[in-house]
Design an enzyme around this catalytic site. Structure first.
Site, PDB file in Angstrom:
ATOM      1  CG  ASN A  95      69.688 -59.210 -58.057  1.00 37.78           C
ATOM      2  OD1 ASN A  95      69.829 -60.344 -58.496  1.00 37.78           O
ATOM      3  ND2 ASN A  95      68.971 -58.290 -58.689  1.00 37.78           N
ATOM      4  CB  VAL A 109      71.340 -58.128 -50.208  1.00 40.42           C
ATOM      5  CG1 VAL A 109      70.547 -59.211 -50.929  1.00 40.42           C
ATOM      6  CG2 VAL A 109      72.757 -58.612 -49.929  1.00 40.42           C
ATOM      7  CB  CYS A 110      68.261 -55.888 -54.570  1.00 39.88           C
ATOM      8  SG  CYS A 110      66.603 -55.660 -55.274  1.00 39.88           S
ATOM      9  CG  LEU A 111      66.719 -61.849 -51.063  1.00 36.78           C
ATOM     10  CD1 LEU A 111      66.898 -62.486 -52.447  1.00 36.78           C
ATOM     11  CD2 LEU A 111      67.643 -62.533 -50.059  1.00 36.78           C
ATOM     12  CG  LEU A 145      70.466 -53.231 -55.146  1.00 41.72           C
ATOM     13  CD1 LEU A 145      70.842 -53.861 -53.813  1.00 41.72           C
ATOM     14  CD2 LEU A 145      70.041 -51.795 -54.934  1.00 41.72           C
TER      15      LEU A 145
END
Length: 212
Positions: A95, A109-111, A145
């Site tokens: 991620n 960041v994929c959050l 990601l």
């Protein structure tokens, strides 16, 4: 209710008073570099999608001992608009992107809590004490990601763990997060340095956005 500028000042000061190393960029507080240490253990609630996996694996502790510089960009409307977060030195994680995005050379960041469900109730301390530790403890390969990291995590646990450890050893040591080393981290790891010879992510693997 405090103004966005006042709230921004308060949150940055709160972060600095919590023993985080915070470096302002360009002599302001809208852009920061924050030193972040990998979480030591599983002290956070475990998302349901990883519960069964964690019973069989140890990857939720793979980032323990790593040290990263994290770039934070606070928009003018913060805290009503979420900050942009990106790892400066490299990290191998499903991620976290390795490709350039906006002002970030890599490491976006994929959050969900930052990208989609951000609330003014959250602050910078939440990001570094809760959200980022959870991200490292419980990677989500179903929303990647970094497609290579997600694929490797699902297909070959041992190779995934080895790759994470190699990145941590090369890029995430306390003595290695100097300016010169951070510049070196923009270079790709050669096949000789990576045991499984996987390539970095392609554009087809990118999902999500840093800023909602």
């Amino acid at each position: 209710m405090s103004s966005p500028s006042k709230r921004r000042e308060m949150d940055v000061m709160k972060l600095m008073m919590s023993d985080y190393s915070v470096e302002p960029i360009n002599d302001g507080i809208s852009e920061l570099k924050v030193e972040f240490h990998g979480p030591k253990d599983s002290k956070f609630p475990c998302p349901l999608y990883t519960t069964a996996l964690l019973l069989l694996t140890s990857w939720h502790r793979l980032y323990e001992g790593g040290v990263w510089k994290v770039r934070v960009e606070l928009p003018d409307a913060y805290p009503y608009k979420s900050p942009s977060i990106g790892f400066i030195n490299k990290i191998f994680h499903p991620n976290v992107d390795e490709l350039p995005f906006g002002n970030f050379m890599s490491g976006s960041v994929c959050l969900d809590v930052i990208n989609q469900t951000w609330s003014p109730m959250f602050d910078l301390l939440n990001i570094f004490e809760v959200f980022l530790p959870q991200l490292l403890l419980y990677p989500n390969p179903s929303d990647p990601l970094n497609g290579d990291a997600a694929s490797l995590m699902m297909k070959d646990q041992k190779q995934y763990e080895q790759r994470v450890k190699e990145y941590c050893e090369r890029y995430a040591k306390k003595e290695n997060i100097t300016s010169s080393t951070l510049e070196d981290s923009d270079e790709d790891i050669s096949n000789d340095d990576i045991s499984d010879g996987q390539s970095t992510s392609s554009d087809d693997n990118i999902v999500g956005d840093v800023d909602p």
